[in-house]
Design a protein around this motif. Sequence first.
Motif, PDB file in Angstrom:
ATOM      1  N   VAL A 136       0.829  -1.203   0.000  1.00 41.23           N
ATOM      2  CA  VAL A 136       0.000   0.000   0.000  1.00 41.23           C
ATOM      3  C   VAL A 136       0.865   1.255   0.000  1.00 41.23           C
ATOM      4  O   VAL A 136       0.641   2.191  -0.781  1.00 41.23           O
ATOM      5  CB  VAL A 136      -0.959  -0.002   1.209  1.00 41.23           C
ATOM      6  CG1 VAL A 136      -1.644   1.356   1.363  1.00 41.23           C
ATOM      7  CG2 VAL A 136      -2.008  -1.099   1.047  1.00 41.23           C
ATOM      8  N   THR A 137       1.862   1.305   0.864  1.00 42.74           N
ATOM      9  CA  THR A 137       2.689   2.506   0.942  1.00 42.74           C
ATOM     10  C   THR A 137       3.552   2.680  -0.311  1.00 42.74           C
ATOM     11  O   THR A 137       3.880   3.808  -0.687  1.00 42.74           O
ATOM     12  CB  THR A 137       3.579   2.486   2.191  1.00 42.74           C
ATOM     13  OG1 THR A 137       4.301   1.244   2.269  1.00 42.74           O
ATOM     14  CG2 THR A 137       2.732   2.646   3.456  1.00 42.74           C
ATOM     15  N   SER A 138       3.905   1.586  -0.970  1.00 41.76           N
ATOM     16  CA  SER A 138       4.629   1.694  -2.234  1.00 41.76           C
ATOM     17  C   SER A 138       3.772   2.418  -3.271  1.00 41.76           C
ATOM     18  O   SER A 138       4.254   3.297  -4.001  1.00 41.76           O
ATOM     19  CB  SER A 138       5.020   0.301  -2.738  1.00 41.76           C
ATOM     20  OG  SER A 138       5.644   0.380  -4.004  1.00 41.76           O
ATOM     21  N   ARG A 139       2.502   2.060  -3.340  1.00 41.38           N
ATOM     22  CA  ARG A 139       1.604   2.740  -4.276  1.00 41.38           C
ATOM     23  C   ARG A 139       1.346   4.179  -3.855  1.00 41.38           C
ATOM     24  O   ARG A 139       1.204   5.069  -4.703  1.00 41.38           O
ATOM     25  CB  ARG A 139       0.290   1.970  -4.382  1.00 41.38           C
ATOM     26  CG  ARG A 139       0.443   0.623  -5.072  1.00 41.38           C
ATOM     27  CD  ARG A 139      -0.836  -0.180  -5.020  1.00 41.38           C
ATOM     28  NE  ARG A 139      -1.940   0.525  -5.629  1.00 41.38           N
ATOM     29  CZ  ARG A 139      -3.207   0.360  -5.287  1.00 41.38           C
ATOM     30  NH1 ARG A 139      -3.518  -0.477  -4.299  1.00 41.38           N
ATOM     31  NH2 ARG A 139      -4.153   1.020  -5.899  1.00 41.38           N
ATOM     32  N   VAL A 149       0.123   8.980   7.790  1.00 39.40           N
ATOM     33  CA  VAL A 149       1.080   7.888   7.615  1.00 39.40           C
ATOM     34  C   VAL A 149       1.524   7.849   6.160  1.00 39.40           C
ATOM     35  O   VAL A 149       0.752   8.154   5.249  1.00 39.40           O
ATOM     36  CB  VAL A 149       0.498   6.513   8.012  1.00 39.40           C
ATOM     37  CG1 VAL A 149       0.162   6.472   9.477  1.00 39.40           C
ATOM     38  CG2 VAL A 149      -0.728   6.175   7.179  1.00 39.40           C
ATOM     39  N   ARG A 150       2.784   7.461   5.946  1.00 39.45           N
ATOM     40  CA  ARG A 150       3.303   7.295   4.588  1.00 39.45           C
ATOM     41  C   ARG A 150       4.347   6.199   4.492  1.00 39.45           C
ATOM     42  O   ARG A 150       4.786   5.858   3.411  1.00 39.45           O
ATOM     43  CB  ARG A 150       3.871   8.617   4.069  1.00 39.45           C
ATOM     44  CG  ARG A 150       4.957   9.237   4.943  1.00 39.45           C
ATOM     45  CD  ARG A 150       5.281  10.640   4.446  1.00 39.45           C
ATOM     46  NE  ARG A 150       6.269  11.301   5.295  1.00 39.45           N
ATOM     47  CZ  ARG A 150       7.378  11.864   4.842  1.00 39.45           C
ATOM     48  NH1 ARG A 150       7.650  11.822   3.544  1.00 39.45           N
ATOM     49  NH2 ARG A 150       8.218  12.454   5.660  1.00 39.45           N
ATOM     50  N   ARG A 180      14.985  10.978  10.483  1.00 39.42           N
ATOM     51  CA  ARG A 180      14.536   9.603  10.289  1.00 39.42           C
ATOM     52  C   ARG A 180      13.540   9.477   9.139  1.00 39.42           C
ATOM     53  O   ARG A 180      13.619   8.548   8.331  1.00 39.42           O
ATOM     54  CB  ARG A 180      13.905   9.094  11.589  1.00 39.42           C
ATOM     55  CG  ARG A 180      13.338   7.679  11.498  1.00 39.42           C
ATOM     56  CD  ARG A 180      12.819   7.238  12.854  1.00 39.42           C
ATOM     57  NE  ARG A 180      12.184   5.929  12.787  1.00 39.42           N
ATOM     58  CZ  ARG A 180      10.908   5.746  12.464  1.00 39.42           C
ATOM     59  NH1 ARG A 180      10.146   6.793  12.173  1.00 39.42           N
ATOM     60  NH2 ARG A 180      10.386   4.530  12.440  1.00 39.42           N
ATOM     61  N   ASN A 181      12.602  10.422   9.053  1.00 35.29           N
ATOM     62  CA  ASN A 181      11.607  10.358   7.987  1.00 35.29           C
ATOM     63  C   ASN A 181      12.252  10.409   6.617  1.00 35.29           C
ATOM     64  O   ASN A 181      11.866   9.680   5.700  1.00 35.29           O
ATOM     65  CB  ASN A 181      10.610  11.517   8.126  1.00 35.29           C
ATOM     66  CG  ASN A 181       9.281  11.051   8.697  1.00 35.29           C
ATOM     67  OD1 ASN A 181       8.745  10.036   8.281  1.00 35.29           O
ATOM     68  ND2 ASN A 181       8.768  11.791   9.665  1.00 35.29           N
ATOM     69  N   GLU A 182      13.243  11.255   6.464  1.00 32.61           N
ATOM     70  CA  GLU A 182      13.911  11.380   5.175  1.00 32.61           C
ATOM     71  C   GLU A 182      14.728  10.128   4.866  1.00 32.61           C
ATOM     72  O   GLU A 182      14.797   9.684   3.711  1.00 32.61           O
ATOM     73  CB  GLU A 182      14.802  12.619   5.160  1.00 32.61           C
ATOM     74  CG  GLU A 182      15.312  12.953   3.765  1.00 32.61           C
ATOM     75  CD  GLU A 182      16.016  14.306   3.715  1.00 32.61           C
ATOM     76  OE1 GLU A 182      16.804  14.510   2.777  1.00 32.61           O
ATOM     77  OE2 GLU A 182      15.783  15.136   4.617  1.00 32.61           O
ATOM     78  N   LYS A 183      15.335   9.527   5.896  1.00 31.28           N
ATOM     79  CA  LYS A 183      16.066   8.263   5.684  1.00 31.28           C
ATOM     80  C   LYS A 183      15.123   7.164   5.197  1.00 31.28           C
ATOM     81  O   LYS A 183      15.424   6.429   4.251  1.00 31.28           O
ATOM     82  CB  LYS A 183      16.737   7.820   6.993  1.00 31.28           C
ATOM     83  CG  LYS A 183      17.979   8.601   7.384  1.00 31.28           C
ATOM     84  CD  LYS A 183      18.564   8.011   8.667  1.00 31.28           C
ATOM     85  CE  LYS A 183      19.814   8.757   9.094  1.00 31.28           C
ATOM     86  NZ  LYS A 183      20.379   8.204  10.356  1.00 31.28           N
ATOM     87  N   LEU A 184      13.960   7.058   5.873  1.00 29.94           N
ATOM     88  CA  LEU A 184      12.983   6.053   5.464  1.00 29.94           C
ATOM     89  C   LEU A 184      12.508   6.295   4.041  1.00 29.94           C
ATOM     90  O   LEU A 184      12.355   5.364   3.245  1.00 29.94           O
ATOM     91  CB  LEU A 184      11.783   6.066   6.419  1.00 29.94           C
ATOM     92  CG  LEU A 184      11.927   5.302   7.732  1.00 29.94           C
ATOM     93  CD1 LEU A 184      10.715   5.537   8.618  1.00 29.94           C
ATOM     94  CD2 LEU A 184      12.103   3.813   7.465  1.00 29.94           C
ATOM     95  N   GLU A 185      12.259   7.556   3.720  1.00 34.13           N
ATOM     96  CA  GLU A 185      11.784   7.899   2.383  1.00 34.13           C
ATOM     97  C   GLU A 185      12.791   7.459   1.326  1.00 34.13           C
ATOM     98  O   GLU A 185      12.431   6.846   0.314  1.00 34.13           O
ATOM     99  CB  GLU A 185      11.549   9.411   2.292  1.00 34.13           C
ATOM    100  CG  GLU A 185      10.847   9.868   1.035  1.00 34.13           C
ATOM    101  CD  GLU A 185       9.364   9.558   1.066  1.00 34.13           C
ATOM    102  OE1 GLU A 185       8.803   9.432  -0.036  1.00 34.13           O
ATOM    103  OE2 GLU A 185       8.797   9.448   2.153  1.00 34.13           O
ATOM    104  N   ARG A 186      14.059   7.740   1.557  1.00 28.99           N
ATOM    105  CA  ARG A 186      15.096   7.371   0.590  1.00 28.99           C
ATOM    106  C   ARG A 186      15.222   5.858   0.474  1.00 28.99           C
ATOM    107  O   ARG A 186      15.335   5.311  -0.624  1.00 28.99           O
ATOM    108  CB  ARG A 186      16.436   7.981   0.995  1.00 28.99           C
ATOM    109  CG  ARG A 186      16.497   9.499   0.847  1.00 28.99           C
ATOM    110  CD  ARG A 186      17.915  10.004   1.032  1.00 28.99           C
ATOM    111  NE  ARG A 186      18.012  11.447   0.863  1.00 28.99           N
ATOM    112  CZ  ARG A 186      19.158  12.119   0.812  1.00 28.99           C
ATOM    113  NH1 ARG A 186      20.311  11.458   0.935  1.00 28.99           N
ATOM    114  NH2 ARG A 186      19.171  13.425   0.647  1.00 28.99           N
ATOM    115  N   VAL A 216      14.407   3.509  -2.910  1.00 28.61           N
ATOM    116  CA  VAL A 216      15.400   2.591  -3.485  1.00 28.61           C
ATOM    117  C   VAL A 216      14.794   1.191  -3.626  1.00 28.61           C
ATOM    118  O   VAL A 216      14.987   0.507  -4.641  1.00 28.61           O
ATOM    119  CB  VAL A 216      16.674   2.547  -2.623  1.00 28.61           C
ATOM    120  CG1 VAL A 216      17.583   1.395  -3.047  1.00 28.61           C
ATOM    121  CG2 VAL A 216      17.429   3.869  -2.722  1.00 28.61           C
ATOM    122  N   MET A 217      14.032   0.753  -2.611  1.00 31.33           N
ATOM    123  CA  MET A 217      13.342  -0.538  -2.700  1.00 31.33           C
ATOM    124  C   MET A 217      12.382  -0.572  -3.876  1.00 31.33           C
ATOM    125  O   MET A 217      12.284  -1.567  -4.605  1.00 31.33           O
ATOM    126  CB  MET A 217      12.600  -0.818  -1.390  1.00 31.33           C
ATOM    127  CG  MET A 217      13.504  -1.068  -0.198  1.00 31.33           C
ATOM    128  SD  MET A 217      12.589  -1.198   1.359  1.00 31.33           S
ATOM    129  CE  MET A 217      11.587  -2.654   1.054  1.00 31.33           C
TER     130      MET A 217
END
Length: 409
Positions: free
Chosen positions: A264-267, A300-301, A356-362, A366-367
Amino acid sequence: MNAFYASCHVAEEPERYAGRPIAVAGDPATRHGVVVTASYEARARGVKPPMPVQRALARCPDLVLVRPNFDLYRSYARRVFALVREFTPDVEIVSIDECFAEVTRAPGGDRPLELARRLQGRILDELRLPSSVGVAPNKFLAKMASDMNKPMGITELNAENMPLLLWPLPIEHMHGVGPSTARRLRRIGVQTIGDLAVQSLDVLGRVLGPRAAELKARANGVDPRPLETEPQPPKSVGHSITLAVDARSFDEVEGVVMDLCDRVTSRMRRYEVMGRVVAVSVRDRHMRTMRHQDTLPKHVRHASELFQAAKALFLRVWPSEPVRLLGVSVEGLVPLSGQGVQLSLWDTAAPGGLPRNEKLERLERVMDEVRAKFGPSALRLARSLSGHKDDVHGRGTSLERLDDEEDAK
């Protein structure tokens, strides 16, 4: 379109499927065995979605089961919409098998029934697909008309014939009225669409709240919504899966739920949106579906955030009977751009580091890139490896739009 998925298989391999009762369903061997759609030959034998495959075979022993092929359906859908656009450029795609077309300015638009017959004939002759067409002055009436004479029907619905064709229909048949709304309306004596049309707005308001005026107007044939020819951002993003083996506890499916949240979050990243309303659905072995949602204090994202919210909801709604289907969705979506993101104490960056949010986003982007190149199951989150081994990325179900699939390639 009529029985679209089944009709695509018949059009693609007429020598194999034409005239036979067929049902598009998941793989019965993995228990993903629910009828998605059925040909009209199968429907005449009592096969209807979302019937379990075993029950469908009991009703129609010579039923031909066909596994879903979404690439095939998207291919035919694009060809259908391209053909519609030969008649008019003003087309709103509603779903993979449905669209609205404004023909007022099109050549022959002053003779809409003749235009409808030509369009229907070309879809059948060139693509070998049956369709039904509704001709009406607005989107609601066109939708209702298109459903009235299937398969291969053409129905005109307007203010003159609406009392005869529309108003006698049971309230459950009205587009936009779900089972829950229908039950509430029946409790106040609204049995038909005509009853809704004449019921006082004050009474409807006490039962339906803010939707009362809109539904009453539509029952009277009034729908001012304009045609939306450009793809609209989604209002919700969700994913569900039928389990290979029924689950008795959440612990058994924790990894599956993590995969659902990841999907879901990928979409959501593809659409560049986030949301605060999280909903989960559970279907037990008796085909009873339960749904629960919650509005979170912040948007949430990320998959980990969504998993925590979904887990709390699943634990709240988990039934006593074994579970066969799970679903997760995020609703009330807003664009990432221009939205402030609420940070927690743990979101601050270490000296010289990223928040942390920006790390998760990056990391998640990449995934996404790796999966786009090597396949959706190329990377899995560690938590998703626990419990049931259901391939959500390869086998789950979503209501993805055609343009979404184009972007994903």
